[in-house]
Design a protein around this motif. Structure first.
Motif, mmCIF file in Angstrom:
data_model
loop_
_atom_site.group_PDB
_atom_site.id
_atom_site.type_symbol
_atom_site.label_atom_id
_atom_site.label_comp_id
_atom_site.label_asym_id
_atom_site.label_seq_id
_atom_site.Cartn_x
_atom_site.Cartn_y
_atom_site.Cartn_z
ATOM 1 N N ILE A 1 -33.260 -2.043 8.197
ATOM 2 C CA ILE A 1 -32.796 -3.234 7.478
ATOM 3 C C ILE A 1 -31.296 -3.408 7.715
ATOM 4 O O ILE A 1 -30.528 -2.441 7.629
ATOM 5 N N PHE A 2 -30.891 -4.634 8.003
ATOM 6 C CA PHE A 2 -29.473 -4.963 8.140
ATOM 7 C C PHE A 2 -29.104 -5.973 7.057
ATOM 8 O O PHE A 2 -29.936 -6.776 6.622
ATOM 9 N N GLY A 3 -27.835 -5.947 6.644
ATOM 10 C CA GLY A 3 -27.407 -6.939 5.675
ATOM 11 C C GLY A 3 -26.179 -6.500 4.913
ATOM 12 O O GLY A 3 -25.545 -5.491 5.231
ATOM 13 N N THR A 4 -25.867 -7.277 3.897
ATOM 14 C CA THR A 4 -24.725 -6.999 3.028
ATOM 15 C C THR A 4 -25.223 -6.839 1.598
ATOM 16 O O THR A 4 -25.874 -7.733 1.059
ATOM 17 N N ALA A 5 -24.939 -5.700 1.006
ATOM 18 C CA ALA A 5 -25.372 -5.433 -0.366
ATOM 19 C C ALA A 5 -24.421 -6.114 -1.348
ATOM 20 O O ALA A 5 -23.216 -6.213 -1.109
ATOM 21 N N THR A 6 -24.976 -6.583 -2.461
ATOM 22 C CA THR A 6 -24.173 -7.222 -3.502
ATOM 23 C C THR A 6 -24.391 -6.522 -4.838
ATOM 24 O O THR A 6 -25.473 -5.992 -5.111
ATOM 25 N N LEU A 7 -23.360 -6.535 -5.659
ATOM 26 C CA LEU A 7 -23.412 -5.883 -6.965
ATOM 27 C C LEU A 7 -24.284 -6.685 -7.925
ATOM 28 O O LEU A 7 -24.174 -7.910 -7.999
ATOM 29 N N VAL A 8 -25.138 -5.990 -8.678
ATOM 30 C CA VAL A 8 -25.981 -6.623 -9.691
ATOM 31 C C VAL A 8 -25.262 -6.536 -11.030
ATOM 32 O O VAL A 8 -25.050 -5.442 -11.562
ATOM 33 N N ASN A 9 -24.873 -7.670 -11.570
ATOM 34 C CA ASN A 9 -24.177 -7.710 -12.862
ATOM 35 C C ASN A 9 -25.083 -8.142 -14.005
ATOM 36 O O ASN A 9 -24.815 -7.842 -15.161
ATOM 37 N N ASN A 10 -26.146 -8.867 -13.673
ATOM 38 C CA ASN A 10 -27.053 -9.356 -14.689
ATOM 39 C C ASN A 10 -27.809 -8.192 -15.323
ATOM 40 O O ASN A 10 -28.448 -7.405 -14.625
ATOM 41 N N THR A 11 -27.721 -8.067 -16.642
ATOM 42 C CA THR A 11 -28.333 -6.936 -17.345
ATOM 43 C C THR A 11 -29.841 -6.904 -17.156
ATOM 44 O O THR A 11 -30.438 -5.838 -16.953
ATOM 45 N N GLU A 12 -30.478 -8.062 -17.219
ATOM 46 C CA GLU A 12 -31.930 -8.119 -17.068
ATOM 47 C C GLU A 12 -32.359 -7.680 -15.667
ATOM 48 O O GLU A 12 -33.324 -6.919 -15.511
ATOM 49 N N GLU A 13 -31.642 -8.137 -14.661
ATOM 50 C CA GLU A 13 -31.979 -7.744 -13.291
ATOM 51 C C GLU A 13 -31.707 -6.258 -13.066
ATOM 52 O O GLU A 13 -32.466 -5.571 -12.389
ATOM 53 N N LYS A 14 -30.628 -5.758 -13.646
ATOM 54 C CA LYS A 14 -30.304 -4.341 -13.506
ATOM 55 C C LYS A 14 -31.394 -3.476 -14.149
ATOM 56 O O LYS A 14 -31.820 -2.477 -13.594
ATOM 57 N N SER A 15 -31.847 -3.880 -15.334
ATOM 58 C CA SER A 15 -32.913 -3.145 -16.010
ATOM 59 C C SER A 15 -34.198 -3.162 -15.184
ATOM 60 O O SER A 15 -34.903 -2.158 -15.077
ATOM 61 N N GLU A 16 -34.504 -4.323 -14.603
ATOM 62 C CA GLU A 16 -35.696 -4.433 -13.766
ATOM 63 C C GLU A 16 -35.571 -3.563 -12.520
ATOM 64 O O GLU A 16 -36.543 -2.949 -12.070
ATOM 65 N N ALA A 17 -34.355 -3.466 -11.974
ATOM 66 C CA ALA A 17 -34.132 -2.604 -10.812
ATOM 67 C C ALA A 17 -34.351 -1.140 -11.165
ATOM 68 O O ALA A 17 -34.975 -0.390 -10.408
ATOM 69 N N LEU A 18 -33.869 -0.723 -12.335
ATOM 70 C CA LEU A 18 -34.061 0.669 -12.756
ATOM 71 C C LEU A 18 -35.543 0.960 -13.005
ATOM 72 O O LEU A 18 -36.025 2.058 -12.717
ATOM 73 N N ARG A 19 -36.260 -0.020 -13.525
ATOM 74 C CA ARG A 19 -37.706 0.138 -13.679
ATOM 75 C C ARG A 19 -38.369 0.305 -12.316
ATOM 76 O O ARG A 19 -39.259 1.134 -12.133
ATOM 77 N N ALA A 20 -37.906 -0.490 -11.349
ATOM 78 C CA ALA A 20 -38.468 -0.413 -10.002
ATOM 79 C C ALA A 20 -38.209 0.957 -9.379
ATOM 80 O O ALA A 20 -39.080 1.510 -8.695
ATOM 81 N N PHE A 21 -37.017 1.525 -9.603
ATOM 82 C CA PHE A 21 -36.723 2.866 -9.091
ATOM 83 C C PHE A 21 -37.729 3.874 -9.640
ATOM 84 O O PHE A 21 -38.307 4.685 -8.908
ATOM 85 N N THR A 22 -37.917 3.823 -10.958
ATOM 86 C CA THR A 22 -38.795 4.783 -11.625
ATOM 87 C C THR A 22 -40.236 4.625 -11.159
ATOM 88 O O THR A 22 -40.909 5.612 -10.814
#
Length: 232
Positions: free
Chosen positions: A116-137
């Motif tokens: 995968i190529f690209g540019t990563a961006t910071l997630v500031n939205n609390t709801e999206e961040k929580s969903e990302a942590l759920r996805a990790f788990t």
């Protein structure tokens, strides 16, 4: 891993970076093929350049639809560097077997990989961040998120999450038998494929586990099955 109900298989357009150049017949640009490999693997390697020095860092990840999420401490050099908007190259590989040929030259491996190529961006939205942590788990072990304590506000604020779009990516795979020189097929040397797979051992309870807590079925029956886990 989290998917939406409307996730469909699409064909990514190869770029100069993502196009498979060596043995192009092994390449694949279908999103579902790429997603399946990402959903089965556990570790990715993130390549980037910081202060004119190349780094490749192994890390866990999670996928939600067409985004790959990486998380960690704000003190992480990798995350602090990627937060600046630099280009990254993320790779994932699944080793499926050793391919034993009749000649040393033609030995190989059966594998499935994604770049995968690209540019990563910071997630500031609390709801999206929580969903990302759920996805990790859920990526590491499905059904775990609904059983454990959810992250506190302080834990969310103390975790940096980066998002990488899965728009410039390609898969590459090898399957099947060894390919020998025609003159070598009559050699009295065993040739074939030695399959390899990841198998979970018996769960080991924590020393401070509360008495009476049994091993969940999703732990006892844990498998990684080609990314085809039951979708929520």
């Amino acid at each position: 891993m989290t998917t939406s109900n409307n996730e469909t298989n699409q064909q990514l357009t190869p770029t100069q970076r993502s196009k498979i150049k060596r043995i192009p017949k092994r390449g694949n640009y279908e999103t579902q093929v790429i997603y399946n490999i990402l959903d089965e693997a556990l570790i990715c390697h993130v390549g980037f350049i910081a202060n004119n020095q190349p780094f490749v860092i192994p890390t866990a990840y999670g996928r939600v639809d067409d985004k790959l999420y990486i998380h960690g401490s704000p003190a992480s050099r990798m995350l602090r560097t990627l937060d600046r908007g630099i280009e990254v190259c993320v790779t994932v590989t699944l080793l499926d077997g050793l391919v034993l040929a009749r000649s040393a030259f033609h030995h190989s491996m059966n594998y499935r990989s994604v770049v995968i190529f690209g540019t990563a961006t910071l997630v500031n939205n609390t709801e999206e961040k929580s969903e990302a942590l759920r996805a990790f788990t859920e990526h590491v072990i499905p059904q775990r998120w609904k059983e454990v304590r959810q992250p506190s506000k302080q834990e969310l604020e103390g975790t940096m999450v980066l998002s990488l779009p899965l728009t410039e990516a390609s898969a590459k795979m090898r399957t099947g038998n060894p390919i020998d020189d025609e003159a070598d097929y009559d050699l009295p040397v065993w040739a074939g494929v030695l399959p390899l797979q990841r198998v979970a051992g018996k769960a080991i309870a924590d020393d401070r586990l509360v008495a009476g807590v049994e091993v969940p079925d999703y732990v006892k029956n844990y498998v990684r099955n080609n990314g085809l886990r039951e979708r929520e």
